[in-house]
Motif scaffolding. Structure first.
Motif, mmCIF file in Angstrom:
data_model
loop_
_atom_site.group_PDB
_atom_site.id
_atom_site.type_symbol
_atom_site.label_atom_id
_atom_site.label_comp_id
_atom_site.label_asym_id
_atom_site.label_seq_id
_atom_site.Cartn_x
_atom_site.Cartn_y
_atom_site.Cartn_z
ATOM 1 N N LYS A 81 -2.573 -9.867 2.406
ATOM 2 C CA LYS A 81 -3.808 -10.391 1.804
ATOM 3 C C LYS A 81 -4.725 -9.246 1.394
ATOM 4 O O LYS A 81 -5.293 -9.256 0.293
ATOM 5 C CB LYS A 81 -4.535 -11.333 2.755
ATOM 6 C CG LYS A 81 -5.766 -11.964 2.101
ATOM 7 C CD LYS A 81 -6.307 -13.113 2.909
ATOM 8 C CE LYS A 81 -7.338 -13.905 2.138
ATOM 9 N NZ LYS A 81 -8.637 -13.319 2.053
ATOM 10 N N ALA A 82 -4.847 -8.240 2.239
ATOM 11 C CA ALA A 82 -5.684 -7.082 1.899
ATOM 12 C C ALA A 82 -5.154 -6.389 0.654
ATOM 13 O O ALA A 82 -5.930 -5.978 -0.222
ATOM 14 C CB ALA A 82 -5.747 -6.112 3.075
ATOM 15 N N TRP A 83 -3.829 -6.278 0.540
ATOM 16 C CA TRP A 83 -3.227 -5.637 -0.624
ATOM 17 C C TRP A 83 -3.475 -6.460 -1.890
ATOM 18 O O TRP A 83 -3.827 -5.928 -2.951
ATOM 19 C CB TRP A 83 -1.738 -5.410 -0.390
ATOM 20 C CG TRP A 83 -1.074 -4.538 -1.395
ATOM 21 C CD1 TRP A 83 -1.614 -3.466 -2.048
ATOM 22 C CD2 TRP A 83 0.266 -4.646 -1.863
ATOM 23 N NE1 TRP A 83 -0.679 -2.898 -2.893
ATOM 24 C CE2 TRP A 83 0.477 -3.606 -2.791
ATOM 25 C CE3 TRP A 83 1.314 -5.510 -1.574
ATOM 26 C CZ2 TRP A 83 1.703 -3.419 -3.436
ATOM 27 C CZ3 TRP A 83 2.522 -5.321 -2.210
ATOM 28 C CH2 TRP A 83 2.702 -4.284 -3.135
ATOM 29 N N HIS A 132 -1.916 -10.385 7.112
ATOM 30 C CA HIS A 132 -3.218 -9.729 6.968
ATOM 31 C C HIS A 132 -3.118 -8.553 5.990
ATOM 32 O O HIS A 132 -3.985 -8.369 5.136
ATOM 33 C CB HIS A 132 -3.734 -9.237 8.328
ATOM 34 C CG HIS A 132 -3.860 -10.322 9.332
ATOM 35 N ND1 HIS A 132 -4.822 -11.311 9.260
ATOM 36 C CD2 HIS A 132 -3.139 -10.585 10.446
ATOM 37 C CE1 HIS A 132 -4.683 -12.136 10.287
ATOM 38 N NE2 HIS A 132 -3.671 -11.719 11.017
ATOM 39 N N GLU A 147 -5.899 -8.498 -2.496
ATOM 40 C CA GLU A 147 -7.316 -8.386 -2.866
ATOM 41 C C GLU A 147 -7.630 -7.009 -3.454
ATOM 42 O O GLU A 147 -8.259 -6.903 -4.512
ATOM 43 C CB GLU A 147 -8.192 -8.641 -1.639
ATOM 44 C CG GLU A 147 -8.159 -10.078 -1.165
ATOM 45 C CD GLU A 147 -8.861 -10.302 0.160
ATOM 46 O OE1 GLU A 147 -9.193 -11.452 0.443
ATOM 47 O OE2 GLU A 147 -9.065 -9.324 0.933
ATOM 48 N N THR A 148 -7.202 -5.966 -2.769
ATOM 49 C CA THR A 148 -7.495 -4.599 -3.191
ATOM 50 C C THR A 148 -6.914 -4.289 -4.568
ATOM 51 O O THR A 148 -7.544 -3.600 -5.374
ATOM 52 C CB THR A 148 -6.962 -3.589 -2.161
ATOM 53 O OG1 THR A 148 -7.588 -3.853 -0.909
ATOM 54 C CG2 THR A 148 -7.230 -2.160 -2.575
ATOM 55 N N SER A 149 -5.738 -4.802 -4.846
ATOM 56 C CA SER A 149 -5.057 -4.527 -6.111
ATOM 57 C C SER A 149 -5.585 -5.369 -7.268
ATOM 58 O O SER A 149 -5.244 -5.118 -8.425
ATOM 59 C CB SER A 149 -3.554 -4.772 -5.952
ATOM 60 O OG SER A 149 -3.312 -6.161 -5.724
ATOM 61 N N GLY A 150 -6.375 -6.380 -6.960
ATOM 62 C CA GLY A 150 -6.852 -7.285 -7.999
ATOM 63 C C GLY A 150 -5.815 -8.312 -8.421
ATOM 64 O O GLY A 150 -5.995 -9.004 -9.420
ATOM 65 N N PHE A 161 0.794 -1.230 0.000
ATOM 66 C CA PHE A 161 0.000 0.000 0.000
ATOM 67 C C PHE A 161 0.829 1.284 0.000
ATOM 68 O O PHE A 161 0.260 2.367 -0.035
ATOM 69 C CB PHE A 161 -0.999 0.049 1.171
ATOM 70 C CG PHE A 161 -2.100 -0.949 1.081
ATOM 71 C CD1 PHE A 161 -3.107 -0.811 0.132
ATOM 72 C CD2 PHE A 161 -2.159 -2.029 1.948
ATOM 73 C CE1 PHE A 161 -4.148 -1.731 0.052
ATOM 74 C CE2 PHE A 161 -3.184 -2.953 1.876
ATOM 75 C CZ PHE A 161 -4.185 -2.805 0.935
ATOM 76 N N HIS A 212 2.432 0.481 -4.556
ATOM 77 C CA HIS A 212 1.027 0.271 -4.906
ATOM 78 C C HIS A 212 0.664 0.833 -6.290
ATOM 79 O O HIS A 212 -0.148 0.259 -6.994
ATOM 80 C CB HIS A 212 0.135 0.901 -3.830
ATOM 81 C CG HIS A 212 -1.318 0.615 -3.989
ATOM 82 N ND1 HIS A 212 -1.843 -0.651 -3.860
ATOM 83 C CD2 HIS A 212 -2.363 1.424 -4.286
ATOM 84 C CE1 HIS A 212 -3.155 -0.598 -4.056
ATOM 85 N NE2 HIS A 212 -3.489 0.645 -4.321
#
Length: 164
Positions: free
Chosen positions: A83-85, A80, A87-90, A44, A49
């Protein structure tokens, strides 16, 4: 810094998948086929990012066509956040993500960088490593800010040069 011809070190890491994180080792993730490992200072964070990760995602098909079997992103973040990154980035499902929360892999590869001056502690130096069947083939480390030597276009050029 790890040299060409060196085996990938075996340290504990967490591999991020759609169902969460799996405990594994770096050599298990990076030890088979032609792997592009790219390391970023932080999930991020602006350059990582906006510039580094998107280049690999956009060039996934070209990298696979050049013989790459696995594209792996690593950062000194907890699983965590990684994983969020992803998902968020596709990028989840296209690029594999390794969480190196204690910087053990960064240290073992000789790519750890003290970023305490920026309030980030020990992180990966922005870099990329080409690995063939668990053996380091090439290492690309940025010598300044931005994404140049370790970005997807540079890795594609290196792969093309190796085929020539």
């Amino acid at each position: 810094m790890i040299d060409r011809g060196s085996p990938v070190p075996s340290v504990r890491v967490k591999l991020i998948g759609a169902d969460g994180a799996t405990d594994t080792t770096s050599d298990a993730v990076l030890g088979s086929g032609l792997v592009v490992l790219f390391a970023v200072p932080g999930a991020f964070t602006p350059t990582c990012h906006v510039n580094h990760l998107p280049g690999f995602l956009a060039n996934e098909a070209k990298l696979k066509a050049a013989g790459v079997s696995r594209i792996v992103c690593v950062s000194v973040n907890d699983h965590h956040v990684m994983k969020a990154w992803a998902e968020t980035s596709g990028a989840l499902g296209h690029i594999d993500f390794i969480a190196d929360g204690n910087a053990e892999l960064a240290e073992a590869l000789g790519l750890a960088k003290d970023m305490s001056g920026f309030g980030m502690g020990k992180r990966f130096a922005r870099s990329a490593v080409l690995i063939r069947d668990g053996i380091v083939d090439a290492v690309f480390v940025e010598d300044g800010p931005g994404v140049n030597a370790s970005g997807a276009p540079a890795i594609l050029m290196a792969l093309e040069a190796a085929r020539s």
